[in-house]
Enzyme design. Structure first.
Site, PDB file in Angstrom:
ATOM      1  N   PRO A   1       0.829  -1.224  -0.095  1.00 16.80           N
ATOM      2  CA  PRO A   1       0.162  -0.066  -0.007  1.00 16.80           C
ATOM      3  C   PRO A   1       0.893   1.218   0.092  1.00 16.80           C
ATOM      4  O   PRO A   1       1.464   1.552   0.903  1.00 16.80           O
ATOM      5  CB  PRO A   1      -0.741  -0.117   1.170  1.00 16.80           C
ATOM      6  CG  PRO A   1      -0.658  -1.463   1.662  1.00 16.80           C
ATOM      7  CD  PRO A   1       0.521  -2.082   1.092  1.00 16.80           C
ATOM      8  N   LEU A   2       0.910   1.921  -1.069  1.00 16.27           N
ATOM      9  CA  LEU A   2       2.270   3.052  -1.310  1.00 16.27           C
ATOM     10  C   LEU A   2       1.867   3.930  -0.284  1.00 16.27           C
ATOM     11  O   LEU A   2       0.800   4.612   0.064  1.00 16.27           O
ATOM     12  CB  LEU A   2       1.801   3.535  -2.566  1.00 16.27           C
ATOM     13  CG  LEU A   2       2.147   2.574  -3.684  1.00 16.27           C
ATOM     14  CD1 LEU A   2       1.931   3.183  -5.191  1.00 16.27           C
ATOM     15  CD2 LEU A   2       3.866   2.203  -3.645  1.00 16.27           C
TER      16      LEU A   2
ATOM     17  N   SER B   1      -9.102  15.987  24.434  1.00 17.80           N
ATOM     18  CA  SER B   1     -10.340  15.203  24.318  1.00 17.80           C
ATOM     19  C   SER B   1     -10.179  13.579  24.457  1.00 17.80           C
ATOM     20  O   SER B   1     -10.946  13.059  25.087  1.00 17.80           O
ATOM     21  CB  SER B   1     -11.048  15.443  23.032  1.00 17.80           C
ATOM     22  OG  SER B   1     -11.492  16.811  22.679  1.00 17.80           O
TER      23      SER B   1
ATOM     24  N   GLU C   1      -4.216  11.627  11.260  1.00 17.21           N
ATOM     25  CA  GLU C   1      -4.859  10.191  11.684  1.00 17.21           C
ATOM     26  C   GLU C   1      -4.116   9.076  10.913  1.00 17.21           C
ATOM     27  O   GLU C   1      -3.650   7.977  11.670  1.00 17.21           O
ATOM     28  CB  GLU C   1      -6.326  10.163  11.594  1.00 17.21           C
ATOM     29  CG  GLU C   1      -6.759  10.981  12.441  1.00 17.21           C
ATOM     30  CD  GLU C   1      -7.287  12.395  11.900  1.00 17.21           C
ATOM     31  OE1 GLU C   1      -8.069  13.310  12.452  1.00 17.21           O
ATOM     32  OE2 GLU C   1      -6.813  12.465  10.691  1.00 17.21           O
TER      33      GLU C   1
ATOM     34  N   PHE D   1     -12.998   8.989  13.344  1.00 13.91           N
ATOM     35  CA  PHE D   1     -11.786   9.247  12.402  1.00 13.91           C
ATOM     36  C   PHE D   1     -10.789   8.142  12.098  1.00 13.91           C
ATOM     37  O   PHE D   1      -9.827   8.350  11.550  1.00 13.91           O
ATOM     38  CB  PHE D   1     -11.195  10.442  12.755  1.00 13.91           C
ATOM     39  CG  PHE D   1     -11.941  11.906  12.993  1.00 13.91           C
ATOM     40  CD1 PHE D   1     -12.681  11.800  12.121  1.00 13.91           C
ATOM     41  CD2 PHE D   1     -11.538  12.508  14.054  1.00 13.91           C
ATOM     42  CE1 PHE D   1     -13.566  13.120  12.100  1.00 13.91           C
ATOM     43  CE2 PHE D   1     -12.680  13.689  14.169  1.00 13.91           C
ATOM     44  CZ  PHE D   1     -13.376  14.056  12.916  1.00 13.91           C
TER      45      PHE D   1
END
Length: 636
Positions: free
Chosen positions: A86-87, A356, A383, A409
């Site tokens: 996965p590049l 948070s 993320e 997220f």
């Protein structure tokens, strides 16, 4: 073929590694981010003498049962540092490795003893740079001044669809200069002298990561196909292979290496000498700094402190004795504050949500590009990059990484989560604001499908605790688990403390247990997780008042529960009790295996709304009355 000349210079003249010991702690790390070029890596491993890659492995490229897969695959103890394909994720893992090296050096190097001093080398291509994750990672690498990270950009102007000019016209050099990198541009990737000079220049700058932009020809040496997309993934064919052998002047039979060339490539003698020299230096370091040396050795061996079990047992007992009610995101911080003092290897951060996610414990010291002597990383709004960087930190060794963001997220980080699970590397994911309970931010931030989708991922352990004790147990599990990632699913809203016996605390670590039992054989079982456990308890009390014998099962981790022996699972969820109600504020798929054909699942198979949390739970049927009605319907 296009990067072979670069690889020859790097692997023969600069890469410090020991084929006799792939796990030497101070080895350089090499990452093939453009993983579709896997045969180049396998060839290098064979030529330099790694025992796991004899010639038979190369003869069976992409065949079942062999290590020479279509993309490089990480195995613990092996020479491949990370699974790539996965590049963009390979270079991002490499950022994590370089960051780990810098943090370890800041911690352990003392009085002229440079026991941590190695580089991270990366091969990457156009595809890696087109992927957005490369921006996240390389931007942070510049900020962190990762001067021992050196990347070679295979600038061949080709990707699968052909010449990239129609879709990739970035000024790569300017982009990386803007990140704060040293850029060495316009290097002939087939000229050994130019490559050598570029590497020397890269090494000289210890304050900035370096990208060496190499002009190369894809399929170099194949006279009729080089420079075209035809060489990207398809075999050259017999005729073109014969023509390439002639063009390159290679006369030896297939899979046969002349003795003089084999001897020149063999890296074992130099590798053993380099490691021996380091061993001597480490012995001198140990004599002067025995406690640091012992900690370094323990951490690089992925071994927890000797007193860990006793310490963790006491910490959980203390949390139970405190009996505090709170949101499980706050309970997560309580667990961190309890465990972190004896775990210097614990390092983590948040994607711009520290206040948070509550990921910064009382012993956290943020790091920066100028000072890496700490254990907290400001990841910024990254993320995907954060998660893959933590994968790299874990792969490097010496750390237990954790990363925080809102559960919704986790979608941004999805493929990095999958890679952690696929590689079976330790990575602790702190996911807060886990349901409609976050309230007014509305459906964009209210995850309803995410917990279920994480449970579907092979080798991903998912915990959704209901209070401080279950949260501490989940953290302990994640810390002790070394064969895969763990997701902690945590609430924003406050939850009541649940009273338990010592036996129940022990059983909670088994992923599912009886939290509240009936006086005799149960008429019905209520099964819940997280914020819905107190709802199940409340409904059970009402049902008991109506003469219904009700058992409440808290099931914080289905994968751990399913790993228990059949007799234990039967003791918790007896098959004879078919009347069951499952309650979780998320999609219902996945829960019918526990509810059964005669049971009911109270969930949420739609997106939420913007409103206060208590109003939303009432609106969507998460109330004591709703659970009681469902239970009585099941019993009729």
């Amino acid at each position: 073929m296009g990067m072979a000349d670069i690889a020859e210079v790097l692997w023969n003249d600069y890469l410090r590694h020991n084929p006799a010991n792939p796990q030497w702690a101070n080895r350089d790390r090499f990452v093939l981010s453009n993983g579709h070029a896997s045969m180049l890596l396998y060839s290098l491993l064979y030529l330099t003498g790694y025992g796991d890659f004899p010639i038979e492995q190369l003869r069976n490229f992409r065949q079942l049962g062999y290590k020479t897969a279509g993309h490089p695959e990480y195995e613990p103890g092996g020479p491949i540092e990370t699974t790539t394909g996965p590049l963009g994720q390979g270079v991002t893992n490499a950022v994590g490795m370089a960051l780990a090296e810098k943090m370890l050096a800041a911690k352990f190097n003392r009085d002229g003893h440079e026991i941590v001093d190695h580089k991270t080398w990366v091969f990457l291509g156009d595809g890696c740079l087109m992927e957005g994750i490369s921006h996240e990672a390389c931007s942070l690498a510049g900020t962190m001044k990762l001067g021992k990270l050196i990347c070679f950009y295979d600038d061949n102007n080709i990707s699968i669809d052909g010449e990239v000019d129609a879709w990739f016209t970035d000024d790569t050099a300017a982009r990386f200069e803007a990140y704060g990198w040293q850029v060495i541009d316009d290097i002939d990737g087939h000229d050994g002298a130019e490559i050598t000079a570029a590497i020397e220049e890269a090494i000289a700058d210890e304050d900035r990561p370096t990208i060496i932009c190499c002009k190369t020809i894809i399929g170099f040496g194949a006279p009729h196909k080089q420079g075209t997309a035809a060489t990207h993934g398809a075999p050259l064919g017999d005729d073109e292979v014969a023509a390439a052998r002639k063009q390159l002047g290679w006369a030896s039979p297939p899979f046969e290496i002349p003795e003089d060339i084999a001897a020149a490539w063999d890296g074992k003698r130099q590798g053993e000498a380099d490691e021996s020299e380091w061993d001597s230096a480490f012995a001198a370091y140990s004599a002067e700094h025995p406690e640091l040396a012992a900690e370094f050795s323990r951490r690089m061996a992925d071994t927890l402190p000797q007193n860990w079990v006793e310490y963790a047992d006491k910490a959980i007992a203390d949390i139970d004795a405190a009996g505090e009610s709170m949101a499980t995101r706050k309970a997560s911080l309580v667990a961190l504050n309890a465990f972190a003092p004896v775990l210097p290897e614990l390092v983590g951060g948040s994607a711009d949500l520290t206040g948070s996610n509550l990921t910064k414990h009382s012993g956290s010291t943020p790091i920066s590009g100028n000072d890496a002597a700490g254990n907290y990383i400001w990841f910024g709004v990254r993320e995907f990059g954060m998660t893959a960087i933590c994968n790299g930190i874990s792969l490097h060794g010496g750390f237990i990484p954790y990363a925080g963001t809102f559960l919704t997220f986790s979608d941004y980080a999805r493929n990095a989560l999958r890679m952690a699970a696929l590689m079976k590397v330790q990575n602790i994911l702190v996911y807060t604001h886990d349901s409609i309970g976050l309230g007014e931010d509305g459906p964009t931030h209210q995850p309803v499908e995410h917990t279920a989708s994480l449970r579907l991922m092979p080798n991903m352990s998912v915990w959704r605790p209901c209070d401080t004790v279950e949260t501490a147990i989940a953290w302990r599990y994640a810390i002790e688990r070394q064969d895969g990632p763990t997701s902690l699913i945590l609430t924003r809203q406050g939850l009541p403390f649940q009273t338990r016996s010592a036996a129940q605390i022990s059983d909670a670590a088994r992923g599912g247990y009886v939290l509240r039992d009936a006086d005799g054989t149960p008429d019905i079982i209520l099964i819940a997780t997280g914020s819905e456990v107190p709802l199940a308890v409340s409904a059970a009390e009402t049902l008991a008042g109506d003469g219904v014998q009700t058992r409440v099962v808290s099931l914080p981790c289905t994968d751990v529960f399913e790993a228990q022996d059949a007799s234990y699972r039967e003791s918790v969820l007896p098959s004879a009790v078919a009347a069951r109600v499952v309650i979780e504020a998320g999609v219902t798929d996945g829960w019918w295996r526990y509810a059964g054909a005669k049971g009911r699942v109270i969930g949420l198979d739609r997106f939420g709304e913007s409103a206060p949390a208590d109003k939303l739970f009432e609106h969507f049927g998460f109330s004591t009355d709703s659970v009681v009605r469902a239970a009585k319907d099941v019993l009729t």
